[in-house]
Design a protein around this motif. Structure first.
Motif, short mmCIF file in Angstrom:
data_model
loop_
_atom_site.label_atom_id
_atom_site.label_comp_id
_atom_site.label_asym_id
_atom_site.label_seq_id
_atom_site.Cartn_x
_atom_site.Cartn_y
_atom_site.Cartn_z
N TYR B 69 45.31 -29.45 -1.86
CA TYR B 69 44.67 -28.11 -1.69
C TYR B 69 43.93 -27.38 -0.64
CZ TYR B 69 48.49 -26.14 -4.68
OH TYR B 69 49.57 -26.02 -5.52
N LYS B 72 45.38 -27.88 2.77
CA LYS B 72 45.89 -26.96 2.89
C LYS B 72 45.57 -25.66 3.50
CE LYS B 72 50.13 -29.20 0.65
NZ LYS B 72 50.65 -29.60 -0.06
N ASN B 73 44.71 -25.32 2.76
CA ASN B 73 43.89 -24.12 2.91
C ASN B 73 43.24 -23.65 4.94
OD1 ASN B 73 44.06 -22.25 0.92
ND2 ASN B 73 42.89 -23.06 -0.72
N GLY B 75 45.10 -25.70 6.67
CA GLY B 75 46.29 -25.07 7.34
C GLY B 75 46.76 -26.87 8.19
#
Lengths: 219, 120
Positions: B69, B72-73, B75
């Motif tokens: 995460y 993913k945060n 991108g």
């Protein structure tokens, strides 16, 4: 007005339909509260929007642009229920990575300013949660999905998070879910309830009782 | 292949890249000992590097789950990070092997003699 829009979300887990044609949208300047019982699919819905879960069906749009995974657009951030910033990262590194635009405002918060050089491994669970929530509230993305941002936080910190969301909503949109429903009602412009795989618009506490989210104490 | 992406990857995956560099150096050692005209070291390189990458993938799966995460945060997907790390790793492997090719005689004769006798 920039808008995050997801429609026709269907997610089946085993033989159970968790979400069945769910719709939710959020505009910049808006805080959307998402309530629901345990297992109603709140976190699943946020993860589907973010792109970390692949549903059976969804239609996700951001500013009229169709998306497959929300996070690839770099315009959607997600605060998961568990800590997500690795232990070896310092607060200043995390701020440098995620909060370039509103960094100065974030540094005005005393707790953040005083702990810039500290690594995440040196914070308690609640402090770590507080910092992660603040970092995502102040992140550069246009939309923030916050999954239980108030859990593990002392009442004073809950108030602080609510104030910061209130300040930052002029720049971005928030979808928030938590079991502290009073805090959700306080901070949200509108509230959506997930129940039996579908979404219901909530106007007041009576609606929450009507849909079986809160006990009817009058009865 | 991006330096910025490498910098971000190294925030968490530094141990994995170091492990892969260590494997590359080991492969370089095989080339020094075995020579560049025999197939043994090439076969070893072809086997060892994928094992190293598979090891990274398994370590990520068990120990770096939390970091997914985090990236993913930003991108970034894990696939993109892994591909970037492997690309850099291949470049490092080529550099190590080239260096071994250029310095093979030194590494095989001069260096051991120096280490034993403390003189050339």
């Amino acid at each position: 007005m920039q808008e995050l829009f997801i429609d026709s979300v269907t997610h089946i887990f085993g033989e159970q339909t968790i979400l069945n044609g769910v719709f939710i949208n959020c505009k910049i300047g808006e805080v959307v509260g998402l309530l629901g019982r345990n297992g109603s699919g709140k976190s699943t819905l946020l993860k589907i929007i973010f792109g970390s879960i692949k549903p059976d069906n969804k239609y996700l749009k951001l500013d009229d642009k169709l998306l497959t995974k929300g996070y690839l657009s770099k315009e959607i951030s997600y605060l998961p229920q568990d800590n997500f910033i690795p232990n070896e990262i310092t607060v200043s590194d995390a701020i440098e990575i995620f909060c370039k635009t509103h960094q100065q405002k974030l540094l005005e918060i005393q707790f953040v300013y005083n702990n810039l050089k500290k690594k995440f491994r040196n914070f308690s669970g609640g402090e770590s949660r507080f910092l992660e929530a603040l970092i995502l509230i102040y992140s550069d993305s246009k939309f923030a999905l916050l999954d239980e941002p108030f859990s593990q936080l002392a009442p004073l910190l809950v108030d602080e998070v609510k104030q910061q969301i209130h300040y930052m909503k002029q720049f971005k949109g928030f979808i928030i879910t938590d079991h502290y429903y009073r805090s959700i009602l306080d901070v949200s412009n509108r509230v959506v309830l997930l129940h039996n795989g579908s979404n219901y618009k909530i106007n007041n506490i009576d609606d929450l009782i009507l849909h079986g989210y809160l006990p009817d104490l009058k009865a | 292949m991006s330096i910025a992406l490498l910098k971000k990857s190294l925030l968490v995956y530094k141990p994995l890249l170091l492990w892969n560099i260590l494997l590359s150096m080991l492969i370089g050692l095989f080339f020094v000992i075995d020579g560049f005209n025999k197939p043994g070291a090439y076969a070893m390189a072809l086997i060892m590097k994928p094992i190293g990458w598979a090891f990274c993938f398994i370590v990520e799966l068990f120990f770096f789950k939390k970091a997914s995460y985090f990236y993913k945060n930003m991108g970034l997907s894990f696939r993109k990070i892994l591909a970037n790390i492997i690309l850099y790793d291949v470049v490092i492997l080529i550099l190590v092997v080239t260096l071994c090719l250029l310095c093979r005689n030194f590494l095989l004769t001069v260096l051991p003699t120096y280490l034993v006798n403390k003189q050339y």
